[in-house]
Design a protein around this motif. Structure first.
Motif, PDB file in Angstrom:
ATOM      1  N   LEU A 397       0.820  -1.205   0.000  1.00  0.00           N
ATOM      2  CA  LEU A 397       0.000   0.000   0.000  1.00  0.00           C
ATOM      3  C   LEU A 397       0.857   1.258   0.000  1.00  0.00           C
ATOM      4  CD1 LEU A 397      -2.527  -1.085   2.794  1.00  0.00           C
ATOM      5  CD2 LEU A 397      -2.757  -1.438   0.329  1.00  0.00           C
ATOM      6  N   ILE A 398       0.442   2.240  -0.778  1.00  0.00           N
ATOM      7  CA  ILE A 398       1.043   3.570  -0.741  1.00  0.00           C
ATOM      8  C   ILE A 398      -0.078   4.547  -0.415  1.00  0.00           C
ATOM      9  CG2 ILE A 398       2.187   5.379  -2.065  1.00  0.00           C
ATOM     10  CD1 ILE A 398       3.498   3.212  -3.741  1.00  0.00           C
ATOM     11  N   ASN A 399       0.099   5.311   0.654  1.00  0.00           N
ATOM     12  CA  ASN A 399      -0.935   6.237   1.135  1.00  0.00           C
ATOM     13  C   ASN A 399      -2.245   5.500   1.418  1.00  0.00           C
ATOM     14  OD1 ASN A 399       1.034   8.132   0.590  1.00  0.00           O
ATOM     15  ND2 ASN A 399       0.085   8.823  -1.323  1.00  0.00           N
ATOM     16  N   GLY A 400      -2.131   4.253   1.835  1.00  0.00           N
ATOM     17  CA  GLY A 400      -3.306   3.459   2.191  1.00  0.00           C
ATOM     18  C   GLY A 400      -4.012   2.807   1.021  1.00  0.00           C
ATOM     19  N   SER A 401      -3.525   3.034  -0.232  1.00  0.00           N
ATOM     20  CA  SER A 401      -4.151   2.457  -1.430  1.00  0.00           C
ATOM     21  C   SER A 401      -3.208   1.450  -2.077  1.00  0.00           C
ATOM     22  CB  SER A 401      -4.500   3.552  -2.442  1.00  0.00           C
ATOM     23  OG  SER A 401      -5.412   4.483  -1.885  1.00  0.00           O
ATOM     24  N   ASP A 402      -3.794   0.568  -2.883  1.00  0.00           N
ATOM     25  CA  ASP A 402      -3.018  -0.449  -3.580  1.00  0.00           C
ATOM     26  C   ASP A 402      -1.938   0.221  -4.435  1.00  0.00           C
ATOM     27  OD1 ASP A 402      -2.048  -2.634  -4.914  1.00  0.00           O
ATOM     28  OD2 ASP A 402      -3.839  -2.944  -6.151  1.00  0.00           O
ATOM     29  N   ALA A 403      -0.670  -0.124  -4.190  1.00  0.00           N
ATOM     30  CA  ALA A 403       0.440   0.507  -4.903  1.00  0.00           C
ATOM     31  C   ALA A 403       0.375   0.256  -6.401  1.00  0.00           C
ATOM     32  CB  ALA A 403       1.768  -0.010  -4.354  1.00  0.00           C
ATOM     33  N   TYR A 404      -0.195  -0.896  -6.781  1.00  0.00           N
ATOM     34  CA  TYR A 404      -0.213  -1.264  -8.198  1.00  0.00           C
ATOM     35  C   TYR A 404      -1.384  -0.612  -8.954  1.00  0.00           C
ATOM     36  CZ  TYR A 404       2.838  -4.611  -5.972  1.00  0.00           C
ATOM     37  OH  TYR A 404       3.832  -5.172  -5.209  1.00  0.00           O
ATOM     38  N   ALA A 405      -2.171   0.175  -8.230  1.00  0.00           N
ATOM     39  CA  ALA A 405      -3.257   0.918  -8.880  1.00  0.00           C
ATOM     40  C   ALA A 405      -2.761   2.269  -9.386  1.00  0.00           C
ATOM     41  CB  ALA A 405      -4.415   1.126  -7.910  1.00  0.00           C
ATOM     42  N   TYR A 406      -1.535   2.649  -8.978  1.00  0.00           N
ATOM     43  CA  TYR A 406      -0.957   3.910  -9.443  1.00  0.00           C
ATOM     44  C   TYR A 406      -0.279   3.729 -10.801  1.00  0.00           C
ATOM     45  CZ  TYR A 406      -1.597   5.731  -4.688  1.00  0.00           C
ATOM     46  OH  TYR A 406      -2.133   6.139  -3.494  1.00  0.00           O
ATOM     47  N   LYS A 407      -0.136   4.827 -11.513  1.00  0.00           N
ATOM     48  CA  LYS A 407       0.618   4.791 -12.766  1.00  0.00           C
ATOM     49  C   LYS A 407       2.071   4.423 -12.480  1.00  0.00           C
ATOM     50  CE  LYS A 407      -2.137   8.348 -15.132  1.00  0.00           C
ATOM     51  NZ  LYS A 407      -2.122   9.693 -15.728  1.00  0.00           N
ATOM     52  N   GLN A 408       2.590   3.531 -13.289  1.00  0.00           N
ATOM     53  CA  GLN A 408       3.960   3.072 -13.071  1.00  0.00           C
ATOM     54  C   GLN A 408       4.964   4.223 -13.162  1.00  0.00           C
ATOM     55  OE1 GLN A 408       5.520   0.472 -16.069  1.00  0.00           O
ATOM     56  NE2 GLN A 408       6.952  -0.512 -14.682  1.00  0.00           N
ATOM     57  N   LYS A 409       4.765   5.103 -14.140  1.00  0.00           N
ATOM     58  CA  LYS A 409       5.723   6.197 -14.313  1.00  0.00           C
ATOM     59  C   LYS A 409       5.712   7.131 -13.099  1.00  0.00           C
ATOM     60  CE  LYS A 409       2.549   9.158 -16.961  1.00  0.00           C
ATOM     61  NZ  LYS A 409       2.335   9.904 -18.232  1.00  0.00           N
ATOM     62  N   ASP A 410       4.547   7.286 -12.453  1.00  0.00           N
ATOM     63  CA  ASP A 410       4.473   8.112 -11.246  1.00  0.00           C
ATOM     64  C   ASP A 410       5.247   7.464 -10.108  1.00  0.00           C
ATOM     65  OD1 ASP A 410       2.930   9.851 -12.618  1.00  0.00           O
ATOM     66  OD2 ASP A 410       1.090   9.561 -11.478  1.00  0.00           O
ATOM     67  N   LEU A 411       5.158   6.138 -10.040  1.00  0.00           N
ATOM     68  CA  LEU A 411       5.853   5.391  -8.994  1.00  0.00           C
ATOM     69  C   LEU A 411       7.360   5.589  -9.118  1.00  0.00           C
ATOM     70  CD1 LEU A 411       4.612   3.589  -6.778  1.00  0.00           C
ATOM     71  CD2 LEU A 411       5.238   1.610  -8.147  1.00  0.00           C
TER      72      LEU A 411
END
Length: 587
Positions: A397-411
């Protein structure tokens, strides 16, 4: 059929992007198809002079037309094949390889731990361009051969239909043999990939500077040469094994070719003896028979080629359908406030768990360290946090949300990691620092990079900003390229992380090649300058991480202790024992 569909997919894409080249290929093929037919008529007329009403003046007129036509076709063909086609082929090669490279960047790093994937990937890199070009040319050849066959078929059937029967029977058998040869060729190339990879690996180690030092001062060359010899032996065994299969089929083809030629010759001789055809018609029919046989063989051989090509195309299509890491249409990640792993597990090979039920939470601005023995899973955990690998079970989790739901480039923009096995590239120093093309780096950023280089005591290698932008690193590709020492390379790798505004900084053994003074200075600087940043250290030198907020001791993929330095020392557990050993070895 599937093999036609695969070739059609690639050919259609090529035609869409290269219409002019496609049309010219077909036109050149059609122009070339007329030349042998024209030549046959010329021979027929020459042999029939004096034995018929055919005049020598008409023969010379035909000869002049033939010479003009063949010369014009030859000039056009030479320009098309030697000048125009190579430029287009390079253009096609560039575009296909760029698509392969860009897709490779989207794939999970875990794929590159799989030898099967690497074999296929290397195979399409070696054969993808030629397969696309072959698929495109196959459809152009089909049109040309159909045109040529139509003309030859009409000419021969007007003389003797039995020649057509001989032609078609031998050509169909040839077609079946060529199908088998194509499959054998594909199987051979696939089997050769792995031994080729091994021999290429050895060749590469003997060509690069950072390998040569150890090769010269140790006996490492012995097992590497042994590996090279064994790979060559493997290739030889594969070549011989498949060569025997080729040999049997090729001998059968030769027998068939000679038999059909003999039958046609006997048939035409009998017709000539019985005065059914003239000498000119004999020559015309015999040459046309040979051309028809060749044309049918060429026509049918397109399909075995497409059949073999289809396997490569299938590999390419499968490669591009390989699932990517994350969806580019995911959520935006503006800031990293917290990182959390809940019961997270991970395995490289699907059998042995390299991380087991990891539970941790790191809040914004915290300084933490992962410690433990080699192979405990520290670097793997850092790679999971960065997004290079995806957990097999549990949650990240990142900021309490699934990390893999974020854009890869943002990560990747928010997490900066200095890998333990970092690389120095044969590019300019500024490109090595920003890991980007120089035209994307502003003048202000270049100035900032030089200031950082000064803080890291690398300005003795790069006297000013211009040197930083103009100097190529390593001498692998550039004459006069700068070769840095191990410590200097590590400092440059550090600058990559420190130069960008990452929210989370991860340092995997950032000082393993540094002297004690540089090491302490860099650790103190990181803790002081990046107070508001989240920082994760992985280090065997425990004296440098005493002042972090929390230490995680990892053993066999599990977190077995966590706390600050004082708490863990008071526990007198695994961290305490490691610290004692570390302190003694550093004295």
């Amino acid at each position: 059929m599937k093999f036609l569909r695969n070739n059609y997919i690639i050919a259609k894409k090529a035609f869409k992007n290269y219409k002019v080249y496609a049309i010219l290929s077909i036109v050149m093929g059609l122009l070339g198809a007329f030349s042998p037919i024209f030549s046959n008529y010329l021979i027929k007329d020459a042999l029939d002079i004096g034995s018929s009403s055919f005049s020598i003046q008409k023969f010379y007129e035909t000869l002049i037309c033939f010479l003009i036509y063949t010369l014009a076709v030859s000039i056009l063909s030479n320009h098309f094949s030697r000048v125009y086609t190579p430029s287009k082929l390079n253009d096609i090669a560039r575009n296909i390889n760029l698509k392969i490279f860009r897709h490779a960047l989207k794939l999970p790093v875990k794929n590159y731990d799989d030898p099967g994937f690497l074999n296929t990937y290397n195979y399409i890199l070696s054969n993808g361009v030629s397969s696309a070009f072959d698929a495109f040319n196959s459809f152009a050849s089909l049109i040309t051969e159909i045109f040529s066959l139509s003309i030859l078929f009409t000419l021969i059937i007007s003389l003797e239909y039995k020649l057509l029967i001989i032609c078609f029977i031998s050509s169909i058998i040839n077609f079946i043999i060529n199908l088998k040869l194509s499959k054998i060729s594909y199987d051979e190339q696939k089997e050769l990939v792995y031994p080729e990879r091994k021999s290429s690996y050895v060749s590469r180690t003997f060509s690069l500077r950072f390998y040569m030092k150890e090769l010269k001062t140790t006996m490492l060359a012995v097992p590497l040469i042994k590996l090279f010899k064994s790979s060559v032996d493997e290739k030889t065994d594969i070549n011989v094994d498949y060569g025997k299969k080729y040999e049997r089929l090729l001998n059968l083809q030769s027998l068939l070719s000679n038999l059909s030629l003999a039958l046609s010759f006997v048939l035409l001789v009998n017709m000539f003896i019985n005065k059914k055809i003239s000498a000119g018609e004999f020559a015309f029919a015999f040459n046309s028979f040979g051309q028809l046989s060749s044309s049918i063989t060429s026509f049918l051989s397109i399909f075995p080629g497409m059949y073999r090509n289809s396997f490569v195309v299938e590999d390419i299509l499968n490669f591009f359908s390989t699932p990517v890491c994350y969806e580019e249409s995911g959520m935006e990640l503006n800031e990293v406030d917290s990182i959390e792993l809940k019961n997270a597990s991970f395995s490289y090979d699907g059998t042995h768990e390299n991380l087991k039920c990891i539970n941790l939470k790191i809040n914004k601005g915290e300084k933490v360290a992962f410690v433990g023995l080699n192979g405990a899973g520290k670097s793997t955990l850092a790679s999971i946090i960065t997004g290079l690998y995806k957990v097999d079970s549990g949650d990240y989790l990142i900021n309490g949300s699934d990390a893999y739901a974020y854009k890869q480039k943002d990560l990747y923009k928010k997490f900066g990691i200095m890998l333990q096995d970092f690389n120095i590239y044969s590019l300019t120093a500024i490109e090595n620092i920003f890991m980007d093309s120089s035209e994307n780096i502003s003048t202000i950023e270049k100035e900032q990079a030089f200031e950082l280089i000064q803080r890291l005591a690398l300005d003795n290698k790069f006297e000013d900003v211009n040197k930083l932008c103009e100097t190529y690193l390593t001498s692998e590709l550039e004459d006069g390229g700068l070769n840095l020492s191990g410590g200097e390379e590590q400092k440059l790798a550090l600058s990559r992380i420190l130069i960008k505004p990452y929210d989370v900084l991860i340092f995997d053994e950032p000082s393993s090649r540094l002297d004690a003074y540089s090491e302490k200075s860099i650790f103190d600087s990181i803790l002081e300058v990046y107070k508001e940043k989240t920082v994760i250290f992985i280090s065997h030198r425990l004296r440098n991480i005493k002042n972090v907020d929390r230490i995680y001791y990892i053993e066999d993929g599990k977190i077995i202790e966590s706390g600050n330095h004082i708490d863990l020392m008071n526990k007198k557990g695994a961290y305490y024992e490691l610290y004692k050993v570390s302190s003694q070895s550093e004295q």
